[in-house]
Design an enzyme around this catalytic site. Sequence first.
Site, short mmCIF file in Angstrom:
data_model
loop_
_atom_site.label_atom_id
_atom_site.label_comp_id
_atom_site.label_asym_id
_atom_site.label_seq_id
_atom_site.Cartn_x
_atom_site.Cartn_y
_atom_site.Cartn_z
N ARG A 79 0.83 -1.19 0.00
CA ARG A 79 0.00 0.00 0.00
C ARG A 79 0.88 1.25 0.00
O ARG A 79 2.09 1.18 0.22
CB ARG A 79 -0.94 0.02 1.21
N LEU A 80 0.22 2.38 -0.25
CA LEU A 80 0.87 3.67 -0.20
C LEU A 80 -0.13 4.64 0.39
O LEU A 80 -1.30 4.65 -0.01
CB LEU A 80 1.30 4.11 -1.60
N ASP A 81 0.30 5.45 1.35
CA ASP A 81 -0.62 6.32 2.07
C ASP A 81 -1.41 7.24 1.15
O ASP A 81 -0.93 7.65 0.09
CB ASP A 81 0.14 7.17 3.09
N TYR A 82 -2.59 7.59 1.58
CA TYR A 82 -3.51 8.47 0.84
C TYR A 82 -2.83 9.78 0.44
O TYR A 82 -3.01 10.27 -0.68
CB TYR A 82 -4.73 8.74 1.73
N SER A 107 0.38 10.32 0.09
CA SER A 107 1.67 10.12 -0.58
C SER A 107 1.43 9.82 -2.06
O SER A 107 0.34 9.41 -2.46
CB SER A 107 2.44 8.96 0.07
#
Length: 227
Positions: free
Chosen positions: A40-43, A45
């Site tokens: 995942r990748l933060d909202y 980022s």
Amino acid sequence: MSDLYLFYKPYQVLSQFTDEKGRTTLNDFIRQPGIYPAGRLDYDSEGLLLLTDDGQLQARITHPEFKLPKTYWVQVEGQVTDEALKALSEGVELNDGKTRPARARHLTPPKNLPERSEPVQPRPGLGTSWIEITLIEGRNRQVRRMTAHVGFPTLRLIRWSIGSWSLEKMRPGQLKQTRVHLPTQERKVALKPRKKGVITAGAQPSTPTTRPASSKKSHRRPDHRPK
């Protein structure tokens, strides 16, 4: 051979296909059916997100024992010091334990970087600077916590690469397809560069084929990993 998809996730997009709160998700960009994020990748980022329809490949990419090195381009508030970079490289003590050694260096402001939908706004008089940091672990919001710990809060975070895959020649919202061979022998990932400075680990990519991304919504699907 397994299919792997590289997606350049824009700012403020969730790393999933559905959201009860109506926020922008992968479903607003990706038409390819049956693929799911490997990690995942933060909202808040931006950057590289890997997706696949192969459960074995997904598990290998995300398994802690075979953690792929991840390189981030980070715009921080203030002019980052050599002492701060040394601390980031050696590991800093966070509330969930000390971070593993990393690679951290000064970075010339990237050229031709897409504008963010919300401009970066440092506090008056502080300005900004850029660093590049490579990690081989993936704690929650780790880069942001690390830079804050050494006194330089993160203002913009872009994941440039995962293993040997990168955002090279990609634009926000774009999807690329490639095929990979899973290694026949399990081995732990070593944080070592190739001759040309490309960080290698885990499954190796072949030449990617560009697939267009769509701004139109496709049919929604449940968020679950492939069996």
